[in-house]
Design a protein around this motif. Structure first.
Motif, PDB file in Angstrom:
ATOM      1  N   CYS A 325      31.978  -3.337  -4.704  1.00  0.00           N
ATOM      2  CA  CYS A 325      31.218  -3.428  -5.963  1.00  0.00           C
ATOM      3  C   CYS A 325      32.144  -3.769  -7.126  1.00  0.00           C
ATOM      4  CB  CYS A 325      30.522  -2.107  -6.264  1.00  0.00           C
ATOM      5  SG  CYS A 325      29.130  -1.807  -5.190  1.00  0.00           S
ATOM      6  N   ASN A 326      33.290  -3.086  -7.178  1.00  0.00           N
ATOM      7  CA  ASN A 326      34.235  -3.332  -8.273  1.00  0.00           C
ATOM      8  C   ASN A 326      34.697  -4.774  -8.284  1.00  0.00           C
ATOM      9  OD1 ASN A 326      34.202  -0.804  -9.351  1.00  0.00           O
ATOM     10  ND2 ASN A 326      35.909  -0.058  -8.092  1.00  0.00           N
ATOM     11  N   ARG A 330      32.070  -5.306 -12.510  1.00  0.00           N
ATOM     12  CA  ARG A 330      32.192  -3.913 -12.920  1.00  0.00           C
ATOM     13  C   ARG A 330      30.831  -3.220 -13.025  1.00  0.00           C
ATOM     14  NH1 ARG A 330      34.995  -3.962 -18.166  1.00  0.00           N
ATOM     15  NH2 ARG A 330      34.921  -6.141 -17.624  1.00  0.00           N
ATOM     16  N   SER A 331      29.827  -3.984 -13.493  1.00  0.00           N
ATOM     17  CA  SER A 331      28.509  -3.380 -13.706  1.00  0.00           C
ATOM     18  C   SER A 331      27.868  -2.958 -12.380  1.00  0.00           C
ATOM     19  CB  SER A 331      27.596  -4.374 -14.419  1.00  0.00           C
ATOM     20  OG  SER A 331      27.299  -5.442 -13.543  1.00  0.00           O
ATOM     21  N   MET A 332      28.316  -3.550 -11.307  1.00  0.00           N
ATOM     22  CA  MET A 332      27.751  -3.275  -9.985  1.00  0.00           C
ATOM     23  C   MET A 332      27.957  -1.810  -9.598  1.00  0.00           C
ATOM     24  SD  MET A 332      26.905  -5.872  -7.767  1.00  0.00           S
ATOM     25  CE  MET A 332      26.367  -6.288  -6.239  1.00  0.00           C
ATOM     26  N   THR A 333      29.112  -1.264  -9.900  1.00  0.00           N
ATOM     27  CA  THR A 333      29.391   0.134  -9.564  1.00  0.00           C
ATOM     28  C   THR A 333      28.568   1.042 -10.474  1.00  0.00           C
ATOM     29  OG1 THR A 333      31.625  -0.658  -9.207  1.00  0.00           O
ATOM     30  CG2 THR A 333      31.296   1.714  -9.071  1.00  0.00           C
ATOM     31  N   ARG A 334      28.498   0.659 -11.735  1.00  0.00           N
ATOM     32  CA  ARG A 334      27.766   1.470 -12.721  1.00  0.00           C
ATOM     33  C   ARG A 334      26.284   1.545 -12.355  1.00  0.00           C
ATOM     34  NH1 ARG A 334      27.947  -1.579 -17.880  1.00  0.00           N
ATOM     35  NH2 ARG A 334      25.976  -2.363 -17.071  1.00  0.00           N
ATOM     36  N   ASP A 335      25.711   0.407 -11.943  1.00  0.00           N
ATOM     37  CA  ASP A 335      24.263   0.334 -11.686  1.00  0.00           C
ATOM     38  C   ASP A 335      23.907   0.606 -10.225  1.00  0.00           C
ATOM     39  OD1 ASP A 335      24.186  -0.443 -14.298  1.00  0.00           O
ATOM     40  OD2 ASP A 335      24.053  -2.587 -13.852  1.00  0.00           O
ATOM     41  N   PHE A 336      24.883   1.014  -9.451  1.00  0.00           N
ATOM     42  CA  PHE A 336      24.685   1.182  -8.004  1.00  0.00           C
ATOM     43  C   PHE A 336      23.676   2.290  -7.676  1.00  0.00           C
ATOM     44  CE2 PHE A 336      25.803   3.125  -3.941  1.00  0.00           C
ATOM     45  CZ  PHE A 336      25.944   2.035  -3.111  1.00  0.00           C
ATOM     46  N   ARG A 337      22.704   1.976  -6.805  1.00  0.00           N
ATOM     47  CA  ARG A 337      21.799   3.031  -6.343  1.00  0.00           C
ATOM     48  C   ARG A 337      22.142   3.376  -4.893  1.00  0.00           C
ATOM     49  NH1 ARG A 337      15.857   1.793  -6.126  1.00  0.00           N
ATOM     50  NH2 ARG A 337      15.300   3.709  -5.061  1.00  0.00           N
ATOM     51  N   PHE A 338      22.099   2.393  -4.022  1.00  0.00           N
ATOM     52  CA  PHE A 338      22.537   2.578  -2.640  1.00  0.00           C
ATOM     53  C   PHE A 338      22.786   1.194  -2.046  1.00  0.00           C
ATOM     54  CE2 PHE A 338      17.878   2.481  -2.484  1.00  0.00           C
ATOM     55  CZ  PHE A 338      17.641   1.520  -1.513  1.00  0.00           C
ATOM     56  N   ALA A 339      23.306   1.172  -0.810  1.00  0.00           N
ATOM     57  CA  ALA A 339      23.514  -0.113  -0.148  1.00  0.00           C
ATOM     58  C   ALA A 339      22.931  -0.036   1.258  1.00  0.00           C
ATOM     59  CB  ALA A 339      25.005  -0.440  -0.092  1.00  0.00           C
ATOM     60  N   LEU A 340      22.577  -1.189   1.790  1.00  0.00           N
ATOM     61  CA  LEU A 340      22.112  -1.268   3.179  1.00  0.00           C
ATOM     62  C   LEU A 340      23.158  -2.063   3.947  1.00  0.00           C
ATOM     63  CD1 LEU A 340      18.406  -2.260   2.404  1.00  0.00           C
ATOM     64  CD2 LEU A 340      19.286   0.031   2.940  1.00  0.00           C
ATOM     65  N   VAL A 341      23.534  -1.543   5.123  1.00  0.00           N
ATOM     66  CA  VAL A 341      24.617  -2.196   5.868  1.00  0.00           C
ATOM     67  C   VAL A 341      24.191  -2.540   7.294  1.00  0.00           C
ATOM     68  CG1 VAL A 341      26.980  -1.963   6.724  1.00  0.00           C
ATOM     69  CG2 VAL A 341      26.390  -1.020   4.505  1.00  0.00           C
TER      70      VAL A 341
END
Ligand SMILES: Nc1nc2c(ncn2[C@@H]2O[C@H](COP(=O)(O)OP(=O)(O)OP(=O)(O)O)[C@@H](O)[C@H]2O)c(=O)[nH]1
Ligand SMILES: [Mg+2]
Length: 374
Positions: A325-326, A330-341
């Motif tokens: 995310c980083n 940068r905003s990706m980490t801040r706005d992160f809810r969850f991820a699917l892998v």
């Protein structure tokens, strides 16, 4: 009163006079911890003075870019600039006299989809870590690198010892793993020692070394098998970095196989022979650099769409969803809810994971942001 250098010298002499055996182990451990502590104090003092006189000891003004940063470290005239120019499209100045390069010169090498920043640097000489020439600035760039290429001239393989010493003195641990020791400082409760493996240091000495470093309350968890007093002192010193390296033997166009075998008998066979000038084995070096960096490819799959298999994200092995995310933004980490892998790191297809999840090569990932995030 004795100054710090005199104190260090006095303790060194005491160590020298003491016979090393079971009975003196504890005492010697303490003395070593004291020396490390004094050295640190000395470094901090010197640093303060240089900064206040306007000298500045930071590295050169270069911004890290790309998927990894690789630095070229070697004595003057061994062919660092020639190598930069043959690995990348940079045009660093080359000349037959010493100290041709006086600053950091960047180039970009593209390989297997990765974008690698390579930095040519001024040559360093013995005493660099103590400030000789541009040594400190060069070495402080190396501290922040992802990989150090140690460049040797085929006629001077003995430089390897000098370079290793200078790197060690500035606190760069080359090709070593950070020992698995966690020190959690607490505000009260004294020191609690948790040893989860076999170690070469007693609990008493651990406590004393912590005390010398001004730590009176903490929980220390040791999982590093065979941990020694030197390793613990290093960790507490706090200014160590752990950087992988490759040894590169340049100018092999000037010698024959027999000569290279002789070099092997001096420094071992753990080096990559090349000629930067005559373009020998440059592709071999490229591939060795890529392998050493231990990259993995992660495919991003935007929500509800197909994964982008053409342009994977290039990440280092061992990275987490957070690192990814980083790197994206940068905003990706801040706005992160969850991820699917999907892929080898997932227990099942489309597993829902958090920022701490460790990714592996060729995973596919969808990042889901908070609803109201822009
Ligand atoms: N024969 C031969 N000469 C080389 C090779 N690589 C570099 N040289 C020569 O070695 C000399 C120094 O090369 P540079 O690339 O300037 O060396 P450097 O390590 O960058 O030197 P500094 O910037 O002074 O630290 C030049 O005359 C180069 O042409 C090589 O592979 N073979
Ligand atoms: Mg140069």
């Amino acid at each position: 009163m004795l100054g710090i250098p005199e104190k260090i010298k006095a303790i060194q002499e005491e160590i020298h006079k003491t016979q090393i055996n079971k009975a003196t182990e504890f005492h010697i451990g303490l003395l070593k911890a004291k020396i490390a502590r004094l050295r640190k104090e000395l470094e901090e003092n010197t640093h303060g003075r240089i900064v206040s006189s306007g000298g500045g000891q930071a590295g050169f003004d270069i911004r890290k870019t790309g998927d990894a940063t690789i630095v070229l470290i070697g004595l003057p005239s061994v062919g660092k600039s020639t190598l930069l120019n043959s690995l990348t499209n940079a045009k660093s100045r080359i000349a037959s006299y010493q100290f041709t390069t006086l600053t950091a010169v960047p180039g970009i090498m593209h390989y297997n989809g990765a974008k690698l920043q390579i930095l040519d640097l001024p040559g360093i000489i013995e005493g660099a870590s103590k400030g000789k020439g541009l040594g400190k600035r060069v070495l402080s760039v190396a501290r922040n690198a992802d990989l150090i290429l140690i460049i040797l001239d085929v006629f001077q393989p003995n430089h390897l010892e000098v370079l290793k010493k200078e790197l060690a003195e500035i606190g760069i641990k080359v090709d070593q793993k950070r020992p698995d020791v966690i020190v959690e400082k607490t505000s009260v409760g004294g020191v609690s020692v948790n040893i989860l493996t076999e170690v070469h240091i007693t609990e008493n000495l651990i406590k004393e070394i912590l005390r010398i470093n001004g730590i009176h309350n903490c929980r220390i968890i040791i999982r590093e098998s065979g941990l020694t007093d030197d390793q613990l002192i290093d960790i507490l010193n706090g200014n160590r970095v752990y950087v992988p390296s490759l040894i590169v033997l340049n100018k092999i166009d000037l010698v024959n196989q027999g000569f290279i075998r002789e070099v092997q008998s001096k420094i071992g066979d753990n080096f990559i022979p090349i000629s930067a000038d005559a373009n020998v084995n440059i592709d071999g070096l490229r591939s060795a650099i890529y392998e050493k960096l231990d990259f993995i490819r992660i495919y991003m799959r935007p929500k509800g769409q197909n994964a982008d298999y053409d342009e994977p994200m290039i990440m280092r092995n061992g990275c987490t969803v957070k690192d990814l995310c980083n790197k994206v933004h940068r905003s990706m980490t801040r706005d992160f809810r969850f991820a699917l892998v999907w892929g080898k790191s997932a227990k099942f297809d489309g597993q829902k994971v958090g920022l701490d999840h460790k990714l592996v090569d060729e995973d596919v990932i969808t990042i889901v942001r908070k609803v109201n995030a822009i």
